[in-house]
Design a protein around this motif. Structure first.
Motif, PDB file in Angstrom:
ATOM      1  N   GLN A 258       0.845  -1.202   0.000  1.00 18.04           N
ATOM      2  CA  GLN A 258       0.000   0.000   0.000  1.00 18.04           C
ATOM      3  C   GLN A 258       0.877   1.248   0.000  1.00 18.04           C
ATOM      4  O   GLN A 258       1.990   1.265   0.543  1.00 18.04           O
ATOM      5  CB  GLN A 258      -0.943  -0.026   1.197  1.00 18.04           C
ATOM      6  CG  GLN A 258      -2.174   0.849   1.012  1.00 18.04           C
ATOM      7  CD  GLN A 258      -3.265   0.532   2.026  1.00 18.04           C
ATOM      8  OE1 GLN A 258      -3.039  -0.124   3.042  1.00 18.04           O
ATOM      9  NE2 GLN A 258      -4.480   1.015   1.747  1.00 18.04           N
TER      10      GLN A 258
ATOM     11  N   THR B 292      -6.250   1.075  -2.586  1.00 17.82           N
ATOM     12  CA  THR B 292      -7.451   0.700  -1.848  1.00 17.82           C
ATOM     13  C   THR B 292      -7.650  -0.818  -1.805  1.00 17.82           C
ATOM     14  O   THR B 292      -7.090  -1.559  -2.612  1.00 17.82           O
ATOM     15  CB  THR B 292      -8.698   1.325  -2.489  1.00 17.82           C
ATOM     16  OG1 THR B 292      -8.912   0.724  -3.778  1.00 17.82           O
ATOM     17  CG2 THR B 292      -8.532   2.838  -2.644  1.00 17.82           C
ATOM     18  N   PHE B 293      -8.510  -1.243  -0.877  1.00 13.89           N
ATOM     19  CA  PHE B 293      -8.795  -2.668  -0.717  1.00 13.89           C
ATOM     20  C   PHE B 293      -9.441  -3.245  -1.973  1.00 13.89           C
ATOM     21  O   PHE B 293      -8.999  -4.283  -2.487  1.00 13.89           O
ATOM     22  CB  PHE B 293      -9.710  -2.894   0.493  1.00 13.89           C
ATOM     23  CG  PHE B 293     -10.073  -4.338   0.693  1.00 13.89           C
ATOM     24  CD1 PHE B 293      -9.276  -5.165   1.460  1.00 13.89           C
ATOM     25  CD2 PHE B 293     -11.218  -4.873   0.112  1.00 13.89           C
ATOM     26  CE1 PHE B 293      -9.605  -6.512   1.638  1.00 13.89           C
ATOM     27  CE2 PHE B 293     -11.554  -6.207   0.286  1.00 13.89           C
ATOM     28  CZ  PHE B 293     -10.742  -7.024   1.052  1.00 13.89           C
ATOM     29  N   ASP B 294     -10.500  -2.619  -2.461  1.00 11.86           N
ATOM     30  CA  ASP B 294     -11.197  -3.158  -3.626  1.00 11.86           C
ATOM     31  C   ASP B 294     -10.275  -3.244  -4.833  1.00 11.86           C
ATOM     32  O   ASP B 294     -10.318  -4.214  -5.601  1.00 11.86           O
ATOM     33  CB  ASP B 294     -12.422  -2.297  -3.965  1.00 11.86           C
ATOM     34  CG  ASP B 294     -13.566  -2.498  -2.972  1.00 11.86           C
ATOM     35  OD1 ASP B 294     -13.564  -3.550  -2.291  1.00 11.86           O
ATOM     36  OD2 ASP B 294     -14.434  -1.614  -2.879  1.00 11.86           O
ATOM     37  N   GLU B 295      -9.455  -2.240  -4.995  1.00 11.96           N
ATOM     38  CA  GLU B 295      -8.497  -2.235  -6.110  1.00 11.96           C
ATOM     39  C   GLU B 295      -7.562  -3.437  -6.025  1.00 11.96           C
ATOM     40  O   GLU B 295      -7.336  -4.139  -7.022  1.00 11.96           O
ATOM     41  CB  GLU B 295      -7.687  -0.933  -6.074  1.00 11.96           C
ATOM     42  CG  GLU B 295      -6.450  -0.926  -6.952  1.00 11.96           C
ATOM     43  CD  GLU B 295      -5.381   0.032  -6.442  1.00 11.96           C
ATOM     44  OE1 GLU B 295      -4.210  -0.152  -6.822  1.00 11.96           O
ATOM     45  OE2 GLU B 295      -5.713   0.945  -5.648  1.00 11.96           O
TER      46      GLU B 295
ATOM     47  N   VAL C  87      -7.817  -6.343  -4.417  1.00 15.59           N
ATOM     48  CA  VAL C  87      -8.431  -7.659  -4.604  1.00 15.59           C
ATOM     49  C   VAL C  87      -8.586  -7.953  -6.092  1.00 15.59           C
ATOM     50  O   VAL C  87      -8.262  -9.056  -6.557  1.00 15.59           O
ATOM     51  CB  VAL C  87      -9.783  -7.744  -3.872  1.00 15.59           C
ATOM     52  CG1 VAL C  87     -10.510  -9.032  -4.253  1.00 15.59           C
ATOM     53  CG2 VAL C  87      -9.574  -7.702  -2.365  1.00 15.59           C
ATOM     54  N   ASP C  88      -9.064  -6.972  -6.844  1.00 13.48           N
ATOM     55  CA  ASP C  88      -9.215  -7.171  -8.288  1.00 13.48           C
ATOM     56  C   ASP C  88      -7.859  -7.415  -8.957  1.00 13.48           C
ATOM     57  O   ASP C  88      -7.734  -8.280  -9.833  1.00 13.48           O
ATOM     58  CB  ASP C  88      -9.899  -5.956  -8.924  1.00 13.48           C
ATOM     59  CG  ASP C  88     -11.372  -5.862  -8.561  1.00 13.48           C
ATOM     60  OD1 ASP C  88     -11.943  -6.898  -8.152  1.00 13.48           O
ATOM     61  OD2 ASP C  88     -11.945  -4.766  -8.690  1.00 13.48           O
TER      62      ASP C  88
ATOM     63  N   ASN D  66      -6.463 -10.888  -8.177  1.00 17.38           N
ATOM     64  CA  ASN D  66      -7.174 -11.939  -8.898  1.00 17.38           C
ATOM     65  C   ASN D  66      -6.991 -11.868 -10.403  1.00 17.38           C
ATOM     66  O   ASN D  66      -7.382 -12.793 -11.124  1.00 17.38           O
ATOM     67  CB  ASN D  66      -8.674 -11.864  -8.583  1.00 17.38           C
ATOM     68  CG  ASN D  66      -8.997 -12.374  -7.187  1.00 17.38           C
ATOM     69  OD1 ASN D  66      -8.269 -13.192  -6.635  1.00 17.38           O
ATOM     70  ND2 ASN D  66     -10.089 -11.885  -6.620  1.00 17.38           N
TER      71      ASN D  66
ATOM     72  N   THR E 164      -9.908  -6.645   7.617  1.00 17.50           N
ATOM     73  CA  THR E 164      -9.232  -6.548   6.324  1.00 17.50           C
ATOM     74  C   THR E 164      -8.682  -7.907   5.905  1.00 17.50           C
ATOM     75  O   THR E 164      -8.842  -8.327   4.746  1.00 17.50           O
ATOM     76  CB  THR E 164      -8.077  -5.527   6.399  1.00 17.50           C
ATOM     77  OG1 THR E 164      -8.615  -4.244   6.728  1.00 17.50           O
ATOM     78  CG2 THR E 164      -7.338  -5.443   5.080  1.00 17.50           C
TER      79      THR E 164
ATOM     80  N   SER F 135     -11.559 -10.345   4.985  1.00 15.80           N
ATOM     81  CA  SER F 135     -12.210  -9.923   3.744  1.00 15.80           C
ATOM     82  C   SER F 135     -11.355 -10.302   2.542  1.00 15.80           C
ATOM     83  O   SER F 135     -11.868 -10.768   1.522  1.00 15.80           O
ATOM     84  CB  SER F 135     -12.460  -8.413   3.760  1.00 15.80           C
ATOM     85  OG  SER F 135     -13.379  -8.063   4.773  1.00 15.80           O
ATOM     86  N   PHE F 136     -10.048 -10.115   2.684  1.00 20.01           N
ATOM     87  CA  PHE F 136      -9.146 -10.521   1.609  1.00 20.01           C
ATOM     88  C   PHE F 136      -9.205 -12.033   1.407  1.00 20.01           C
ATOM     89  O   PHE F 136      -9.296 -12.519   0.279  1.00 20.01           O
ATOM     90  CB  PHE F 136      -7.720 -10.083   1.922  1.00 20.01           C
ATOM     91  CG  PHE F 136      -6.728 -10.435   0.842  1.00 20.01           C
ATOM     92  CD1 PHE F 136      -6.586  -9.639  -0.281  1.00 20.01           C
ATOM     93  CD2 PHE F 136      -5.948 -11.577   0.947  1.00 20.01           C
ATOM     94  CE1 PHE F 136      -5.694  -9.969  -1.290  1.00 20.01           C
ATOM     95  CE2 PHE F 136      -5.042 -11.919  -0.044  1.00 20.01           C
ATOM     96  CZ  PHE F 136      -4.917 -11.112  -1.164  1.00 20.01           C
TER      97      PHE F 136
ATOM     98  N   HIS G 117     -12.267 -13.049  -0.568  1.00 18.49           N
ATOM     99  CA  HIS G 117     -12.437 -12.611  -1.957  1.00 18.49           C
ATOM    100  C   HIS G 117     -11.306 -13.020  -2.898  1.00 18.49           C
ATOM    101  O   HIS G 117     -11.492 -13.019  -4.114  1.00 18.49           O
ATOM    102  CB  HIS G 117     -12.622 -11.093  -2.004  1.00 18.49           C
ATOM    103  CG  HIS G 117     -13.880 -10.616  -1.342  1.00 18.49           C
ATOM    104  ND1 HIS G 117     -15.140 -10.950  -1.800  1.00 18.49           N
ATOM    105  CD2 HIS G 117     -14.070  -9.856  -0.229  1.00 18.49           C
ATOM    106  CE1 HIS G 117     -16.052 -10.402  -1.015  1.00 18.49           C
ATOM    107  NE2 HIS G 117     -15.425  -9.730  -0.054  1.00 18.49           N
TER     108      HIS G 117
END
Length: 488
Positions: free
Chosen positions: A299, A399-402, A404-405, A408, A425, A428-429, A432
């Motif tokens: 990060q 960011t978190f959502d960024e 994870v995508d 993957n 956190t 959640s990771f 996903h």
């Protein structure tokens, strides 16, 4: 360099060491100095056919192996584990000679292999079916039975553990096996085969045929008398097996393939601890690890500090004679050395920032400096393709959502990791990310109890743990007429 007495260089078929039918041999190379260690018998289709015939005979319904009590199978496995530990120094020295890993690591891997054997020894007499409350005047149950003759094809990066990962659950289940070790590292497979015989396994239960993939490996996957193939190696070869193995018979197949694993580090992490974890994730076994965490995502708040620490650790990593106290030995062979150096060149040319290493070490043997690239982008070759060498790519995220995508966004899904002090956190990771193994605040903690395998192009099926033995069992449903009211 240690002097190692090489005792076994022939094929192991039906509990005997024999020459190849063709009498051909091939050299196994010392990656420390590029010299020929010794010539090893080169098996091909004729030898695979002999080994499969021996395994098929040993699997016959009235054979000693098939009629053996399950608890006795477990005792034989326990004896094998004891013999591995008895010969641990010899096996470690031999492993280091053949594949170049630091001898202290090889020594530890022998004991890990013994623990895997003991785990499955305990499973042998605990393979349980079920009774089923079936509709109608019947009693139904399931029986778990061994799948049959198993072809097992090994990689070169962890030769002894991979040999054991394959044979231990298969033997606990009651199968027989034909093992093709990697052509780069045949010596310890043959040495362990001798211990299989010493432990008292009946003839034909375990057979070992060194040779090349396009000949011995292809013959094994194509054999109509092989009921299952288990392969660890590249995704490319895994696809070939998937397309060719079922052409004669619909074999059961498990594949443990490549990876490009993401290790994600959030701002709240301790930078020094995170850098150490990430270093080990990327450089363990010289980077020659399918689950290596070589995509290091950090990060933005701690990115620069992390990069500096990662470079410092890499520069201090000791590389050299694997019989001495070093962290990293040579890469396995010239092909892999050239491939890894090609990726390093690609990293330099694509705009990534080289902060450590980046060159060959010395001018003899397949040694490479631990290499770290910063400012790596997701579309760069070094970030997308499996390198299988000592190269770490550090990427920045916000960011978190960024993340994870981005984690993957890979054809692979073998492993992943996350480092954070926030349990929400972390979990959640875990939920996903698409990977077969996910580690939180650690990395590559693999044990005999935990299943291992991948999503997507990283494979099919699982090894280790309870799932490991299930891969070698067929489920047979038995239904018996049983009137609800007896006719007396």
């Amino acid at each position: 360099m240690a002097k190692v007495d090489i005792k076994y260089t022939k094929l192991f078929i039906n509990n005997e060491f024999v020459d190849a039918v063709s009498k051909k041999t091939f050299p196994t190379i010392n990656p420390q100095d590029e010299s020929v260690i010794i010539q090893v018998a080169e098996g091909d289709k004729a030898d695979i056919d002999k080994a499969v015939a021996a395994a098929k005979k040993a699997f016959h319904r009235y054979s000693e192996w098939r009629t053996m009590d399950a608890s006795q199978r477990g005792r034989l496995l326990l004896k094998l584990a004891d013999l591995l530990e008895r010969d641990s120094k010899y096996l470690a020295d031999l492993e280091t000679l053949d594949c170049g890993k630091p001898v202290k690591n090889a020594f530890g891997e022998v004991f890990f292999a013994a623990s895997v054997i003991r785990y499955y020894a305990g499973k042998a007499d605990k393979i349980l079916g079920s009774t089923i409350p079936t509709d109608g005047e019947v009693l139904s149950m399931t029986l778990k039975e061994p799948v049959g003759v198993c072809g097992q094809i090994l990689p070169w990066n962890y030769p002894i553990p991979m040999f054991v990962w394959k044979i231990a659950p298969a033997l606990a289940a009651g199968c027989t096996v034909v093992v093709k070790p990697a052509e780069q590292t045949p010596l310890t497979a043959l040495a362990v085969a001798a211990l299989v015989k010493e432990a008292g396994f009946p003839a034909g239960v375990v057979n070992v045929v060194p040779g090349y993939g396009p000949t011995a490996g292809a013959a094994l996957t194509a054999s109509p008398d092989v009921d299952k193939i288990a392969f660890t190696g590249s995704t490319e070869v895994g696809r070939i097996i998937m397309s060719t193995a079922p052409k004669v018979n619909l074999k059961r197949i498990t594949l443990e393939l490549g990876g490009k694993s993401a290790l994600v580090i959030f701002n709240d992490a301790d930078v020094e601890k995170a850098a150490e974890i990430a270093h080990n994730a990327a450089f363990s076994n010289g980077g020659q690890c399918c689950v290596a965490g070589t995509r290091t995502y950090v990060q933005s708040g701690i990115y620069d500090k992390f990069v500096a620490k990662a470079a410092e650790i890499a520069q201090k990593r000791t590389v050299g004679n694997p019989y001495e106290d070093v962290k990293q030995g040579p890469q396995i062979d010239d092909d892999m050395f050239t491939k890894v150096m090609g990726y390093i060149d690609a990293g330099k040319k694509c705009g990534a920032r080289l902060v450590a290493g980046g060159e060959r070490k010395g001018n003899k043997g397949f040694y490479i400096q631990p290499t770290v690239f910063a400012d790596v982008k997701d579309d760069m070759k070094i970030a997308r393709e499996e390198i299988f060498g000592p190269v770490q790519s550090i990427l920045k995220f916000e960011t978190f959502d960024e993340i994870v995508d981005r984690a993957n966004n890979s054809n692979y899904g073998l492993g992943a990791g996350v480092i954070t002090n926030d349990i929400t956190t972390a979990m959640s990771f875990v939920r996903h990310v698409r990977a077969g193994s996910v580690w939180v605040n650690t990395y590559e903690h693999v044990t005999c109890q935990t299943p291992f395998g991948g999503f997507k192009d990283s494979g099919i099926g699982r090894e280790m743990g309870e799932e490991g033995i299930q891969q070698y069992l067929e489920n047979k449903t038995v239904t018996i007429s049983l009137p609800k009211k007896p006719q007396f």
